[in-house]
Design a protein around this motif. Structure first.
Motif, short mmCIF file in Angstrom:
data_model
loop_
_atom_site.label_atom_id
_atom_site.label_comp_id
_atom_site.label_asym_id
_atom_site.label_seq_id
_atom_site.Cartn_x
_atom_site.Cartn_y
_atom_site.Cartn_z
N LYS A 32 0.80 -1.23 0.00
CA LYS A 32 0.00 0.00 0.00
C LYS A 32 0.84 1.27 0.00
N SER A 33 2.11 1.16 0.33
CA SER A 33 2.93 2.36 0.42
C SER A 33 4.33 2.13 -0.14
N TYR A 34 5.02 3.24 -0.43
CA TYR A 34 6.37 3.20 -0.94
C TYR A 34 7.39 3.17 0.20
N THR A 35 8.54 2.55 -0.09
CA THR A 35 9.67 2.52 0.84
C THR A 35 10.87 3.17 0.15
N THR A 36 11.57 4.03 0.88
CA THR A 36 12.74 4.69 0.30
C THR A 36 13.91 3.71 0.21
N VAL A 37 14.49 3.63 -0.99
CA VAL A 37 15.61 2.72 -1.25
C VAL A 37 16.95 3.44 -1.12
N LYS A 38 17.02 4.64 -1.67
CA LYS A 38 18.24 5.44 -1.61
C LYS A 38 17.92 6.89 -1.95
N THR A 39 18.90 7.77 -1.76
CA THR A 39 18.76 9.17 -2.12
C THR A 39 19.70 9.49 -3.26
N VAL A 40 19.18 10.17 -4.27
CA VAL A 40 19.94 10.53 -5.47
C VAL A 40 19.94 12.05 -5.60
N THR A 41 21.07 12.62 -6.03
CA THR A 41 21.17 14.07 -6.19
C THR A 41 21.03 14.45 -7.66
N THR A 42 20.25 15.46 -7.95
CA THR A 42 20.06 15.90 -9.33
C THR A 42 21.34 16.52 -9.89
N SER A 43 21.50 16.38 -11.20
CA SER A 43 22.65 16.96 -11.90
C SER A 43 22.45 18.46 -12.11
#
Length: 286
Positions: A235-246
């Motif tokens: 039912k919900s999302y889980t955070t896998v990692k954090t990515v930084t925009t270019s």
């Protein structure tokens, strides 16, 4: 080209309006030249008179006790469409409130030539008496992105004016605050689809936001964005990692395929830019 907000009483009624000022009248196109203050005039012939209007005896000025724009939530504006938001305010006077309205503005003072604001839509303005002295008033304000520049994505002051039944008037240039933000967009693409279990999935996307200076959307650089996964049936999302925009707002990372599910990027937002989540991209794992 900027907006001139005028607070004035016309034919015995308070009118708060936004008047366009041609860009040619200012070096940087950001003139406002507000006529702050309220001017009461005697009702015209045939118009219903208000008790005590135009009286020469001095009485206490009305009090503006509250003013809220967009329910206190940030106003998010894109590049093309005008955005109309509601306002509410409360004012009181011994004689009762005849009319009142709200405007928003940015700058050092309403009299500063570099200040700028949007007034209420005249046809939307209305007041309802709570009792003999107090009224709640409401209406709408329309923001046009054609008049905004990127530095306008910050806190704006909420001003309000009220006209009492006896002709007395009041204005509060800073009755409250409201934040204005640049609309944001976020995309995602997970590939290949389908993919074998244990193989690599590449997840790309892009974070952009309204650039009011150019009237286009531009990549939002150096921003932390969460890559999230929702397993099929969850039912919900889980955070896998954090990515930084270019530097162009682009996002790219890889993960291992483990189960059927949906991938998305989610941005928490900044003071100038609202939070946004991409529409999920489902991947079938064989």
């Amino acid at each position: 080209m900027r907006i001139r907000a005028t607070v004035a009483a016309v034919s015995g009624a308070l009118a708060l309006s936004a008047l366009a000022v041609p860009a040619a009248q200012a070096d940087d196109g950001r003139s406002w030249n507000p006529d702050s203050g309220l001017t009461a005039t005697q009702p015209s012939a045939g118009e219903k008179s208000k008790k005590g209007f135009g009286a020469t005896t001095k009485a206490a000025a009305p009090k503006i006790t509250s003013a809220v724009v967009n329910g206190g939530k940030p106003i998010v504006v894109g590049t093309k469409s005008k955005i109309t938001v509601p306002y509410t305010m409360t004012a009181t006077d011994d004689s009762g409130i005849y009319h009142a309205g709200v405007f928003i503005w940015i700058g050092s003072s309403v009299d500063d030539e570099d200040s700028f604001g949007f007034g209420p839509n005249e046809k939307s303005m209305s007041c309802k008496a709570v009792d003999a002295t107090t009224s709640t008033c409401k209406g709408t304000i329309t923001l046009d992105p054609a008049f905004l520049i990127n530095s306008d994505a910050t806190w704006w002051r909420v001003g309000a004016g009220a006209l009492a039944n006896d002709g007395d008037e009041a204005e509060r240039d800073a009755a409250a605050k409201v934040r204005v933000q640049r609309f944001s967009k976020l995309t995602v693409n997970a590939s290949p689809e389908p993919v074998k279990k244990g193989k690599t999935i590449t997840v790309t996307g892009k974070l952009t936001r309204a650039n009011w200076d150019t009237g286009t959307y531009k990549g939002y650089s150096k921003q932390a964005v969460k890559l999230q996964f929702k397993k099929k049936g969850a039912k919900s999302y889980t955070t896998v990692k954090t990515v930084t925009t270019s530097s162009t707002g682009a996002l790219k990372t890889t993960v291992k395929a483990s189960a059927d599910g949906t991938w998305r990027y989610s941005f928490a937002g900044t003071p100038s830019t609202p939070a946004v989540s991409a529409k999920g991209d489902a991947v079938d794992v064989k």
